[in-house]
Design an enzyme around this catalytic site. Structure first.
Site, short mmCIF file in Angstrom:
data_model
loop_
_atom_site.label_atom_id
_atom_site.label_comp_id
_atom_site.label_asym_id
_atom_site.label_seq_id
_atom_site.Cartn_x
_atom_site.Cartn_y
_atom_site.Cartn_z
CG ASP A 28 -4.42 0.32 4.87
OD1 ASP A 28 -5.38 -0.51 4.35
OD2 ASP A 28 -3.68 1.12 5.19
CG ASP A 53 -1.80 -0.85 1.49
OD1 ASP A 53 -2.05 -1.52 0.31
OD2 ASP A 53 -2.94 -0.86 2.19
CG ASP A 90 -6.36 -4.21 1.77
OD1 ASP A 90 -7.09 -4.34 1.17
OD2 ASP A 90 -6.29 -3.05 2.56
#
Length: 1174
Positions: free
Chosen positions: A793, A472, A797
């Site tokens: 997070d 990310d 996901d």
């Protein structure tokens, strides 16, 4: 709005107790609350209205306030824990030390040794009648004297003693391993906190401290820690699949379906709930109790009874409940401390854990191969010894087998048997699993200091093979400290935050209100901890950045929030990955409505038809104005690496009231107030960490929801993309267009064309992330399979984290759902911690290889010495007890010494090994054979010429209970010292010359080497008869040490021989190949490449098939019973099927949708249904 699929639920009339049955001073008893939580939907709303009036009346009964929460008085909290229970599910009791000892005793080789020792002991006490004449022969040399005959029992006793030592060491290792896992578990649990309102203040408290009556704040991504009733909710959707098996998200609202269950995930929205059941009384707790994870037998029976005498009509739900139980078994729920602990124990310390990791697979295979070879060698040894003895005694000496000689012969045979078993003991490398365990446990402990909290042990080792990391952007590569640095307000683009006086007052008021009200009230900016620090951002970081802008504009957001408290917000559309925006509706004083919106600028601007001009008045905003704004404002901001957010509003008339559920009509015709550019600086240590990854052969890819220009700018700053390289940056929609065919299905060949060059995937949805990860893992592009690590997070996901070989969740910004799906939690959310995980992973691999190199050298030498010695001299030069001591050095101590080497930066200078790399490289094979030759040469020289070199008596052909000889003591001592010095050589496995490099950084290694040396001195000088040793002179000791040190010099000679010259060397220790797996198993689960999960998944598939068949049968029976049409049951069945198809399509886009009613029992749909549960 109310999704009622879930409303039919068992309702137990026997639990409806009269109001008089209140528990103590509270207005509801425990059973009353438990029966209330078994209701769903309208039934639950009706029950609350009938019994308590409304939710406020219910809160009054529980002596709590919906706004202020509990007072937080310790006496009251303790009282609630006594009456309603603690939020804790007791974990299974750990195995006692005695149980572990018993398990260690089950080892086959040890059992054989024990038997041999007991027979040997028994025979040594047996004195044959009459004189032991010459008639029994003298096969083993001279006759012994009386004293020695009496000492015959010592060998048997010594063997038993060494066995006891080995067992205790093994049991202690298992015990400490279990203890470490429990410690790790409680650490994970202590870290899980939840927001509750106490005394009007929002506090983060440990989940185990939550009590019945607490008012808990729930938000997107939470895993609910207890059962509760919703008091107020905004757009709340819950994933209840872990309890009900329903894959659809259930919409919750205070007036339609207010029941929230522990262990379920909040997928969207936010709200407040009053806690009604905790620990073993919550829905998760009840299932855990049924599974036997705590609670007394009576309690179990009571609940089982309850489940049975529920209405037969609602048995569909019962099947669901069992389904839920299945889910619980496979998915550790962090609902309460013990629940998770118990399940994790099953995973790690116990039986149905995820089969074996790649490394363990390779090791097991290798150990079995070595063990088989050892078995053959030991059998041959025994046969040769027995034949030699028989031929010598009965053929050459022509003696008769006399009855009185039988015990003597049996003693000889037992001695031969013990020698055979000794060869086997040395050959079987039982230290291998121990080395893996020690190495992993040590790494996990140390990784905690490096901010890696490992949840699944094998992830640690898999990380060493990682070839790709999909990371990310926000919070991992950047600091996640958002600040607004540019703004476009009233037709002016400000390159820094403007002075409030320079802005039109109307625009300023509108902007301040829009930001203050249209953000989660949990997002706040608090004063800094230290006098000099920056203000603390609490809650959503983007919102904190916007609130920071209000403070920079000399305004206060809190006063505006106080005027419109959260309860007065009319409707909230929370942020999710589809909307990419958040909107809040408030009712104005004149009865009309105003909606404030904020979100990704290009998405919100498309919905704007007006914009506030320099006077703060709306003017038309046409598509061409929008294009110009994108070019002149948004793209320049994005190219500076800023995240652009558009803030807008829309007014609605009071009557007729708009249809708020028709989102597409509501989020239109907006008026743009401002566009702001938010900076999230790159973490200073990230560029260096990414350089290390690239050097180590790991490709870093950024997957973000941000604008492509922002993403590219940050990727350049991080060093993910460098000018002049051949790379691709794509947006989610382009990516999907390129990888899907005309039918919209993902094609692997298309992905293979893109992923090798793809470095940035922007504006991506969680599904894109999952597709990319799956595409890279399933790819056959390149010579070996990619090993992918993923960071995540958000709640969405989860699928990508599960699919990846190693999933990293963020410890600070991560939601509970993401942590649940992950293998490692980054406690500092920092990318550079991932690099440390790679280092530790590679270190584990190297530690095991070092240990293997050392152990196999000892094995080869000891087996050959015992075998040839026994065949030539009818007696092993190394006695059984000595072999056990060598085994102890080799296995336990060496694994401890070599498995605890700390990692060095040098580990990151080479490419990953890959999953198929054999454990024993050609360099290691060269070392093993080279050192083996040296040791065998020395030992055979000592064995056959030792007596002349040292001028001592020969120890060969000694009688049965002869005293220990100096000759054999020197051989034993030299052998052990050579192993000790070879242990230093084994520290290097890539052919490095300096074997002492960094030796003092590992105090464990040094202390073990010196400790072993000290014990060896004691054994030789004072071991006497039990160890078959006799004290040595100082000059003999020096010679032994010189021969030992020769190992180090010989090591230098070996390392200077180039490996590539030695063509005959072969690698060994490959993992299980594809051909070794039965065909039907491969077909059954073709989509999963990693065969480590196969066993577990087959179990799940069978379990779910069984459950679904039972469910269908019960429904058919019910349908006939109740007389309704048979079609009803089929319709319900197909609706469940269709839900499963949806999931199938999400979890593996390559599958064509199934449309048979039998889809439920096909493994494909089941694998999807269980996707969240393995």
């Amino acid at each position: 709005m109310g999704d009622m699929t879930n409303s039919a639920v068992d309702f137990y009339p026997k639990n409806q107790r009269s109001e008089s049955n209140h528990a103590g001073e509270f207005g509801c008893s425990l059973n009353e609350l438990r029966s209330l939580m078994e209701l769903r939907g309208s039934e639950a709303v009706q029950k609350i209205q009938d019994t308590y009036g409304d939710v406020n009346g219910f809160c009054r009964r529980l002596k709590t306030s919906p706004t202020e929460g509990l007072a937080g008085n310790p006496v009251d909290l303790e009282n609630r824990k006594q009456i309603f229970g603690r939020n804790f599910i007791p974990p299974k009791k750990p195995k006692t030390f005695l149980q572990l000892i018993w398990e260690a005793l089950q080892d086959v080789t040890l059992i054989i040794l024990e038997l041999a020792a007991i027979i040997s002991l028994g025979l040594s006490f047996y004195q044959p009648p009459g004189e032991r004449s010459e008639m029994c022969g003298s096969a083993a040399g001279g006759v012994e004297d009386e004293g020695e005959a009496e000492a015959g029992w010592i060998e048997g006793a010594a063997i038993l003693l060494s066995v006891i030592c080995v067992v205790f060491v093994t049991a202690f290792n298992d015990w400490s391993k279990e203890k470490q896992f429990r410690g790790l578990q409680s650490r994970i649990e202590q870290e899980q906190k939840f927001a509750v309102v106490r005394g009007g203040q929002v506090n983060q408290i440990p989940v185990s401290e939550i009590v019945t009556g607490d008012i808990a704040q729930i938000k997107y991504g939470d895993l609910l820690p207890a059962d509760g009733v919703l008091i107020q909710g905004n757009d709340l959707k819950i994933d209840e699949s872990s309890l009900t098996g329903e894959s659809d998200h259930v919409r919750k609202s205070a007036d339609k379906d207010p029941m929230l269950l522990s262990g379920t995930h909040v997928m969207e929205g936010s709200g407040k709930m009053v806690v009604t059941a905790v620990g073993v009384n919550s829905q998760t707790g009840i299932i855990f109790t049924l599974l036997g994870a705590g609670g007394e037998e009576e309690e179990k029976k009571d609940k089982k009874g309850k489940l049975q005498d529920g209405n037969m009509e609602n048995s569909q739900n019962k099947a669901k409940k069992q389904d839920g139980a299945a889910a619980m078994e496979m998915q550790p729920l962090k609902s309460a401390e013990g629940g998770d602990g118990d399940d994790k124990e099953k995973k790690k310390g116990g039986t149905p854990k995820k089969e074996k990791s790649v490394l363990q697979g390779k090791l097991t295979k290798l150990a079995v191969q070595i063990g088989k070879a050892g078995l053959v060698m030991s059998a041959i040894t025994v046969i040769i010894l027995v034949l030699y003895f028989a031929i010598d005694t009965f053929v050459i000496q022509k003696l008769q087998w006399l009855p009185e000689c039988t015990p003597v012969y049996i003693q000889f045979f037992v001695k031969f048997f013990i020698i055979g078993v000794t060869v086997l003991v040395v050959a079987v490398p039982e230290g291998l699993p121990l080395a893996v365990t020690i190495s992993l446990a040590y790494s996990v402990k140390k990784m905690m200091k490096d901010n890696n909290l490992v949840r699944h042990l094998d992830a640690c080792e898999t990380m060493g093979n990682a070839t790709a990391i999909c990371s990310d952007k926000t919070g991992t590569l950047t600091t996640n400290r958002m600040t607004v640095v540019q703004a476009y307000i009233g037709d002016v683009h400000y390159k820094e935050v403007p002075d409030p006086d320079a802005l039109p007052s109307k625009s300023l008021e509108m902007l301040v209100n829009a930001i203050s009200l249209n953000s989660a009230y949990t997002s706040k900016i608090l004063p800094p901890d230290k006098d000099v620090g920056l203000p603390r951002q609490v809650g959503n970081k983007t919102e904190c950045g916007l609130l920071g802008l209000i403070l920079d504009l000399k305004r206060d957001y809190q006063t505006i929030r106080d005027l419109t408290p959260e309860e007065k917000l009319y409707k909230v559309y929370t942020f999710n990955s589809e909307r990419k925006s958040m909107s809040t509706v408030i009712r104005m004083q004149d009865g009309s409505f105003r909606m404030y919106s904020k979100g990704a600028s290009e998405i919100v601007l498309k919905k704007c038809s007006n914009i506030l001009n320099s006077a703060g008045e709306p003017r038309p905003f046409r598509p061409r104005d929008r294009d110009e704004m994108v070019k002149k404002v948004i793209e320049p901001m994005a190219c500076d690496g800023l995240r652009t957010i558009c803030i807008a509003f829309r007014d609605f008339p009071g009557s007729p009231e708009p249809d708020w559920d028709n989102e597409s009509n509501i989020l239109l015709d907006l008026t743009c107030i401002a566009v702001v550019g938010i900076e999230d600086p790159v973490r200073p240590e990230v560029p260096e960490a990414i350089r290390k990854c690239q050097r180590a052969g790991i490709t870093v890819r950024m997957v973000t929801g941000d604008n492509i220009n922002t993403a590219r700018a940050i990727a350049i700053k991080c060093g993910i993309i460098n000018p002049g390289e051949d790379f691709i940056c794509l947006e989610g929609k382009d990516f999907n267009r390129r990888i899907r065919n005309e039918k919209g299905e993902v094609e692997q060949e298309r992905i293979d064309k893109i992923w090798p060059k793809l470095r940035v995937l922007a504006r991506s949805s969680p599904t894109d992330k999952h597709t990319l990860v799956k595409g890279i893992i399933d790819s056959v592009h390149g010579e070996r399979r990619q090993v992918v690590a993923v960071t995540g997070d958000g709640t969405n996901d989860g699928p990508a984290l599960k699919k990846a070989d190693v999933g990293f969740a963020m410890g600070i910004a991560g939601t509970d759902v993401a942590k649940e799906a992950s293998d490692i939690i980054l406690t500092d959310d920092n990318f550079s911690s991932i690099v440390k995980a790679v280092m530790w992973g590679r270190n584990v691999y190297d530690s095991i290889s070092k240990f293997l190199q050392f152990q196999l050298t000892v094995n080869v030498v000891a087996v050959i010495v015992a075998f040839t010695g026994a065949c030539i001299t009818q007696d092993s030069p190394l006695k059984a007890v000595q072999m056990l001591w060598v085994n102890l050095i080799m296995d336990t101590f060496a694994s401890l010494a070599l498995a605890t080497e700390p990692p060095t930066e040098a580990l990151l200078m080479r490419k990953p090994y890959g999953r198929d790399k054999p454990l024993i490289s050609r360099t290691m094979m060269k070392n093993i054979l080279g050192h083996g030759i040296y040791q065998l040469t020395i030992i055979f020289t000592l064995l056959f010429a030792g007596e002349t070199i040292f001028n001592i008596d020969s120890g060969r052909n000694a009688p049965l209970h002869a005293p220990p000889s100096e000759h054999y003591t020197i051989i034993f001592n030299t052998f052990v010292l050579m192993q000790l010095f070879n242990e230093i050589n084994a520290r290097k496995i890539h052919g490095e010359k300096n074997v002492f490099d960094g030796i003092f950084r590992n105090p464990i290694f040094c202390s073990i080497v010196f400790g072993t040396f000290a014990v060896q001195i004691v054994i030789i000088q004072f071991g006497g008869k039990p160890f078959s040793c006799t004290p040595l002179q100082i000059d003999q000791w020096l010679w032994c040490i010189v021969l030992g040190v020769g190992e180090l010099l010989w090591g230098q000679v070996i390392s200077s021989i180039p490996t590539n010259r030695l063509k005959f060397l072969k690698e060994a220790g490959h993992g299980t190949q594809k051909d070794d797996i039965p065909e039907e198993e491969l077909n059954e689960d073709a989509e999963e490449i990693d065969h480590a999960e196969r066993e577990l998944r087959r179990g799940q598939i069978l379990w779910f098939r069984g459950l679904n068949r039972i469910q269908t049968q019960i429904e058919v029976v019910n349908t006939f019973k109740s007389g309704t049409s048979f079609q009803g049951a089929l319709r319900r069945q197909s609706s469940v099927t269709s839900q499963n198809q949806d999931v199938t399509n999400i979890s593996s886009p390559t599958h064509v949708s199934l449309s048979t009613p039998n889809a439920l029992s096909s493994p494909t749909s089941v694998s999807a249904a269980t996707a969240g549960q393995d």
